[in-house]
Write a protein that holds these residues in place. Sequence first.
Motif, PDB file in Angstrom:
ATOM      1  N   GLY A 142       0.795  -1.222   0.000  1.00  0.00           N
ATOM      2  CA  GLY A 142       0.000   0.000   0.000  1.00  0.00           C
ATOM      3  C   GLY A 142       0.825   1.268   0.000  1.00  0.00           C
ATOM      4  O   GLY A 142       0.332   2.338   0.373  1.00  0.00           O
ATOM      5  N   ARG A 143       2.055   1.172  -0.396  1.00  0.00           N
ATOM      6  CA  ARG A 143       2.938   2.341  -0.445  1.00  0.00           C
ATOM      7  C   ARG A 143       4.069   2.040  -1.410  1.00  0.00           C
ATOM      8  O   ARG A 143       4.196   0.922  -1.914  1.00  0.00           O
ATOM      9  CB  ARG A 143       3.514   2.657   0.942  1.00  0.00           C
ATOM     10  N   VAL A 144       4.882   3.036  -1.661  1.00  0.00           N
ATOM     11  CA  VAL A 144       6.060   2.886  -2.516  1.00  0.00           C
ATOM     12  C   VAL A 144       7.277   2.776  -1.619  1.00  0.00           C
ATOM     13  O   VAL A 144       7.471   3.599  -0.710  1.00  0.00           O
ATOM     14  CB  VAL A 144       6.200   4.078  -3.486  1.00  0.00           C
ATOM     15  N   TYR A 145       8.094   1.774  -1.849  1.00  0.00           N
ATOM     16  CA  TYR A 145       9.272   1.561  -1.008  1.00  0.00           C
ATOM     17  C   TYR A 145      10.253   2.713  -1.156  1.00  0.00           C
ATOM     18  O   TYR A 145      10.424   3.271  -2.251  1.00  0.00           O
ATOM     19  CB  TYR A 145       9.969   0.255  -1.388  1.00  0.00           C
ATOM     20  N   LYS A 146      10.898   3.061  -0.064  1.00  0.00           N
ATOM     21  CA  LYS A 146      11.920   4.095  -0.083  1.00  0.00           C
ATOM     22  C   LYS A 146      13.103   3.644  -0.940  1.00  0.00           C
ATOM     23  O   LYS A 146      13.481   2.482  -0.929  1.00  0.00           O
ATOM     24  CB  LYS A 146      12.410   4.401   1.328  1.00  0.00           C
ATOM     25  N   GLY A 147      13.670   4.592  -1.677  1.00  0.00           N
ATOM     26  CA  GLY A 147      14.792   4.276  -2.532  1.00  0.00           C
ATOM     27  C   GLY A 147      14.401   3.762  -3.897  1.00  0.00           C
ATOM     28  O   GLY A 147      15.269   3.353  -4.670  1.00  0.00           O
ATOM     29  N   LYS A 148      13.106   3.753  -4.214  1.00  0.00           N
ATOM     30  CA  LYS A 148      12.655   3.287  -5.513  1.00  0.00           C
ATOM     31  C   LYS A 148      13.240   4.172  -6.616  1.00  0.00           C
ATOM     32  O   LYS A 148      13.191   5.391  -6.529  1.00  0.00           O
ATOM     33  CB  LYS A 148      11.131   3.316  -5.560  1.00  0.00           C
ATOM     34  N   LYS A 149      13.795   3.539  -7.636  1.00  0.00           N
ATOM     35  CA  LYS A 149      14.389   4.289  -8.737  1.00  0.00           C
ATOM     36  C   LYS A 149      13.280   4.889  -9.591  1.00  0.00           C
ATOM     37  O   LYS A 149      12.512   4.167 -10.233  1.00  0.00           O
ATOM     38  CB  LYS A 149      15.273   3.365  -9.583  1.00  0.00           C
TER      39      LYS A 149
END
Length: 263
Positions: free
Chosen positions: A200-207
Motif C-alpha cells: 500500500g505504499r512505494v518503497y523508499k529508494g525506488k528508482k
Amino acid sequence: MSIFSIPSPTYRCSISISISRQPLPCSFTAQVRRRGKGKVVMSMEAGIGVMGTKLGMMSYFESDGEVVPVTVVGFKEGNIVTQIKTEATDGYDAVQVGYRRVRDRKLTKPEIGHLQKVGAIPMRHLQEFRLQAVDGFDLNQRLLFDEIFKEGDLVDVSGTTIGKGFQGGIKRHNFKRGPMTHGSKSHRQLGSIGAGTTPGRVYKGKKMPGRMGGTKRKIRKLKIVKIDKDLNVVMIKGAVPGKPGNLLRITPAKIVGKNIPKN
C-alpha cells in the motif's frame, strides 16, 4: 435519596517533579553514535592535498606511443594554509586550506577577518584535510603540487558532477523503454512502482524520475601522468567529475594498510 444528589469523592494528590538543569558532559556532542554501528567520525585523508581547477580533457602520447586520455587540471593563486586544528583546541587534527584569490568585496566581513588573522589573501574556497598529524605545517604556508605529488602517484579526485536537471528513468537509471509500435502505449513511461493493497505504499529508494547530477563524487586511484611546472598544470589519467572550470579536490589515494591504518 436521588442518585443525582450523591456528592462525588474528591481525590487529592501532590506530584513534585524536579528537573535538573545541569549541562550535559562535553563528550556527549563528540561521541555521536549510530544504532549498532559505533561512533560516527570524519573521513581521514592519507595525506595533505590541494585544490585545482578542471581545464578539460585531451590525449597524451606516452614515450612508447600509447595514447592515454587525460584530464588537465590547472592551479590558480591559492592553496595556502589558513588554519591548523589540533586535538587540544578542536578535538581533531586537520589543516584548512584556501584556494582561488578573489576581491575583498566578494567575501563577507567574517570571512575576510578569518583570513586576515593569519595574513592570508582573500580566497573563495576553504576546505579541511583531516590528517593523523599536523606537524610540519605553518600558517600562511603555500602548498605546491609538485612538492606533494610526483608523476606516477595515485590520487583521489573529488568534485561536483555536471547537473542534468530533472530526468526520466531511462536517462537517470538506464531503464529500457517499451515497444514503439504494434499499438503500445508505454514508450518511455516508468511503469509499475509497486504492489496494491500490500504494502500500500512505494518503497523508499525506488528508482524513479528525479533530479540528476549536481552531486559530489569521488574518483579513486587515478594516476598522475604528467606534471608541467612551466604551464602550472597536471595531467591525470581518466575522467574526473564536473565540467571545465569546476573546483577539484586532489588528495593522495587511500590504500588501507599502506597509508591508512586498518582500524
